[in-house]
Design a protein around this motif. Structure first.
Motif, PDB file in Angstrom:
ATOM      1  N   UNK A 190      -1.389 -11.167   7.694  1.00 14.48           N
ATOM      2  CA  UNK A 190      -0.493 -10.183   8.384  1.00 14.48           C
ATOM      3  C   UNK A 190      -1.193  -8.746   7.872  1.00 14.48           C
ATOM      4  N   UNK A 191      -2.108  -8.582   7.057  1.00  8.78           N
ATOM      5  CA  UNK A 191      -2.471  -7.237   6.863  1.00  8.78           C
ATOM      6  C   UNK A 191      -3.956  -7.126   6.939  1.00  8.78           C
ATOM      7  N   UNK A 192      -4.883  -7.618   8.081  1.00  6.72           N
ATOM      8  CA  UNK A 192      -5.969  -7.680   8.111  1.00  6.72           C
ATOM      9  C   UNK A 192      -6.730  -6.753   7.907  1.00  6.72           C
ATOM     10  N   UNK A 243       8.081  -6.576   1.109  1.00  3.75           N
ATOM     11  CA  UNK A 243       7.745  -5.407   0.069  1.00  3.75           C
ATOM     12  C   UNK A 243       6.362  -5.083  -0.115  1.00  3.75           C
ATOM     13  N   UNK A 244       5.695  -6.272  -0.792  1.00  3.33           N
ATOM     14  CA  UNK A 244       4.473  -6.147  -1.348  1.00  3.33           C
ATOM     15  C   UNK A 244       3.297  -5.967  -0.235  1.00  3.33           C
ATOM     16  N   UNK A 245       3.598  -6.709   0.896  1.00  2.00           N
ATOM     17  CA  UNK A 245       2.660  -6.566   2.043  1.00  2.00           C
ATOM     18  C   UNK A 245       3.027  -5.022   2.621  1.00  2.00           C
ATOM     19  N   UNK A 246       4.139  -4.515   2.525  1.00  2.00           N
ATOM     20  CA  UNK A 246       4.354  -3.238   3.078  1.00  2.00           C
ATOM     21  C   UNK A 246       3.593  -2.307   2.293  1.00  2.00           C
ATOM     22  N   UNK A 247       3.772  -2.517   0.881  1.00  2.00           N
ATOM     23  CA  UNK A 247       2.968  -1.583  -0.136  1.00  2.00           C
ATOM     24  C   UNK A 247       1.481  -1.474   0.222  1.00  2.00           C
ATOM     25  N   UNK A 248       0.833  -2.834   0.563  1.00  2.00           N
ATOM     26  CA  UNK A 248      -0.472  -3.003   0.730  1.00  2.00           C
ATOM     27  C   UNK A 248      -0.779  -1.999   2.145  1.00  2.00           C
ATOM     28  N   UNK A 249      -0.071  -2.191   3.169  1.00  2.00           N
ATOM     29  CA  UNK A 249      -0.060  -1.571   4.498  1.00  2.00           C
ATOM     30  C   UNK A 249      -0.191   0.136   4.101  1.00  2.00           C
ATOM     31  N   UNK A 250       0.682   0.310   3.359  1.00  2.00           N
ATOM     32  CA  UNK A 250       0.908   1.814   2.989  1.00  2.00           C
ATOM     33  C   UNK A 250      -0.368   2.371   2.205  1.00  2.00           C
ATOM     34  N   UNK A 251      -0.841   1.730   1.575  1.00  2.00           N
ATOM     35  CA  UNK A 251      -1.906   2.021   0.591  1.00  2.00           C
ATOM     36  C   UNK A 251      -3.184   2.101   1.493  1.00  2.00           C
ATOM     37  N   UNK A 252      -3.291   1.059   2.384  1.00  2.00           N
ATOM     38  CA  UNK A 252      -4.461   1.070   3.185  1.00  2.00           C
ATOM     39  C   UNK A 252      -4.367   2.479   4.339  1.00  2.00           C
TER      40      UNK A 252
END
Length: 559
Positions: A190-192, A243-252
């Motif tokens: 989901x966060x490729x 939420x952890x996936x969303x954090x990673x998306x924002x970090x990227x």
């Protein structure tokens, strides 16, 4: 300001600066769906008094063991356990794994109270062997409790939940590690874009993902963590993944193209989360989290079970860490330059491929099963060398120096079940890819377009669970538990034509074309768009083969 939200454990000046108590004072709704919406919208987030009441109600309604420690138990045991020691110098229980107690606007007395409560929990729950999230949970609950004893009772109810379909907090190293593996699988799907960045800048990409719970239970500021916890109490564990996936998306989004601020992307993410208020509000974080279209809770639970089984096979138990996996073999360590030899891909390319495979197999070493240059250009010999191995990796190099391949979830011996006829098998964890001239991976079309499928209709004879379609009574026995096509009501079979093999050809992907077709002499092939993967041709549409390799996944402990 005499509500339980401002008790003697809180630094009132910090708390006033963090959140203003301006929200509604009562909550009358009882329906779960309405509660979900109100939790996501932050209905009680601006009222300490109301949040305290809601927490009391939600935690009271958690189904628990018959005998669960309550406030009176805490009063009876705290003096015996703590003794005359100063609470600020109390050691933390071993199961929190040296996790620091988050300050969360607590004063010194409050931080000491968290330590006392954790020690009393350790006394009452000797079966908890690993629970680094607990200090953050207790620290937050202390804000919304009249005293230590009430906070202890709330934490105990969360830990004592006995609903098998409701996962709350990991309480063993096995559960924690399998959650980290499952998170890695979800990032991969989901966060490729973020995953690609992690692979590029990190030596141990799985180690980065193993930090995901710390982002939530420790690094997130209080007002963010409280909002996450609001929804978590209503909806359960899946919220944490979101939420952890969303954090990673924002970090990227913020860090893509910029150099690392430290020597470690793991530390950079921690710093980003700690100062997340500079980038995104709690509302935007949750909005992003719930915009991610994850698979269902049941399907994620099955993936978690499969990862737990993989860890058990490597020596991880509920009670202890395995010596071999306490420091796990991560993606970039699984392919060693000194002993890896391929006629088709480089070490770096194989590491990139390894970062795509499910985490329970990324722990393994690549094992060459078949090479056309060693074993000859024979499909029969290919099958002979690959049978008994599950999953496998197929690599193809064309005479034009193009490189493509497929990750294949199922043993090629499954082809024999069709009585000599060509029949498709495999699961939705299969994917196809190309490496040269450019890198591109194509996953099962249902992953990116879940709207293609609906849950299968139930009959009166079927239980209300997708496991009713399983050939195995133990879902963890299936290789790809949450992507098995039989769990989905697909509009046609073309979306589940993963792999097929006969004496005269090998096929990967079907429906309107084939992602890969190879003839029986391993001499010629073709590639085109297919419905299974919705892919572009992986190389020249009609190609001559220079080399074919098949790789298996070898447990490093068996070498």
């Amino acid at each position: 300001m005499d509500s339980p939200g401002y008790n003697c454990f809180v630094d009132r000046d910090k708390m006033d600066a963090a959140i203003q108590d301006l929200g509604p004072k009562e909550l009358s709704c009882t329906e779960l769906q309405e509660l979900k919406q109100l939790a996501r919208q932050g209905y009680w987030a601006q009222s300490h008094a109301l949040r305290g009441k809601v927490y009391q109600r939600l935690i009271r309604d958690i189904p628990c063991r018959t005998v669960t420690p309550d406030a009176s138990v805490y009063s009876d045991i705290v003096g015996k356990i703590v003794g005359k020691h100063s609470s600020s110098y109390l050691p933390l229980p071993e199961f929190v794994d040296n996790t620091q107690v988050p300050s969360y606007c607590l004063n010194a007395r409050g931080e000491g109270a968290v330590r006392k409560i954790l020690l009393c929990i350790a006394n009452q729950f000797p079966d908890i062997s690993f629970c680094p999230a607990l200090p953050a949970v207790v620290a937050l609950l202390l804000h919304y409790s009249i005293d230590e004893a009430e906070c202890f009772e709330k934490a105990c109810r969360i830990l004592a939940c006995n609903d098998p379909g409701r996962r709350l907090i990991d309480q063993s190293f096995l559960a924690f590690e399998s959650s980290c593996m499952t998170f890695g699988d979800l990032v991969n799907k989901y966060c490729q874009a973020a995953h690609k960045l992690m692979v590029a800048v990190s030596e141990d990409v799985l180690q980065v993902y193993a930090d995901w719970q710390r982002w939530l239970f420790g690094e997130l500021p209080l007002c963010y963590f409280a909002r996450v916890f609001d929804v978590f109490l209503v909806e359960g564990y899946k919220v944490l993944y979101r939420v952890a996936l969303a954090i990673l998306k924002f970090f990227h989004k913020v860090r893509a193209g910029q150099p690392l601020e430290s020597d470690s992307v793991k530390q950079d993410i921690r710093t980003f989360v700690k100062h997340i208020a500079k980038t995104v509000s709690p509302e935007k974080l949750l909005e992003k989290a719930f915009a991610i279209r994850l698979f269902s809770r049941k399907e994620i639970q099955l993936l978690q079970m499969a990862n737990e089984k993989a860890l058990k096979q490597k020596g991880i138990t509920v009670k202890q860490k395995s010596v071999s996996l306490s420091k796990r073999q991560f993606v970039h360590l699984a392919v060693h330059a000194e002993n890896f030899r391929s006629e088709i891909v480089s070490v770096r390319e194989m590491r990139d491929i390894w970062s795509w495979v499910p985490e329970r197999f990324a722990l393994c070493q690549p094992l060459l099963l078949f090479s056309s240059l060693q074993h000859g250009y024979s499909l029969a010999r290919f099958y002979f060398q690959c049978e008994g191995h599950e999953p496998t990796l197929l690599l193809i190099k064309t005479t034009q120096k193009e490189v493509c391949g497929a990750y294949l979830s199922t043993d090629w011996s499954e082809r024999n079940k069709f009585g000599g006829k060509l029949g498709f098998f495999g699961t939705g964890e299969c994917f196809v890819f190309r490496l040269q001239p450019e890198v591109q991976r194509y996953e099962w079309v249902v992953i990116k377009h879940p709207e293609l499928t609906k849950p299968p209709p139930l009959t009166a004879a079927e239980p209300t669970t997708p496991l009713s379609h399983s050939a195995s009574s133990d879902p963890a026995d299936r290789l790809s538990p949450f992507l098995a096509a039989r769990h989905f009501n697909l509009p046609s079979k073309t979306e589940s034509m993963f792999m097929a093999g006969g004496s005269d050809c090998l096929i990967v992907g079907g429906g309107g074309g084939q992602a890969l077709y190879i003839d029986g002499d391993l001499n010629r092939g073709r590639t085109s768009h297919c419905d299974t993967f919705n892919n572009q041709p992986l190389c020249s549409e009609n190609f001559l083969i220079a080399a074919v390799e098949a790789w298996g996944f070898q447990d490093p402990d068996t070498q």
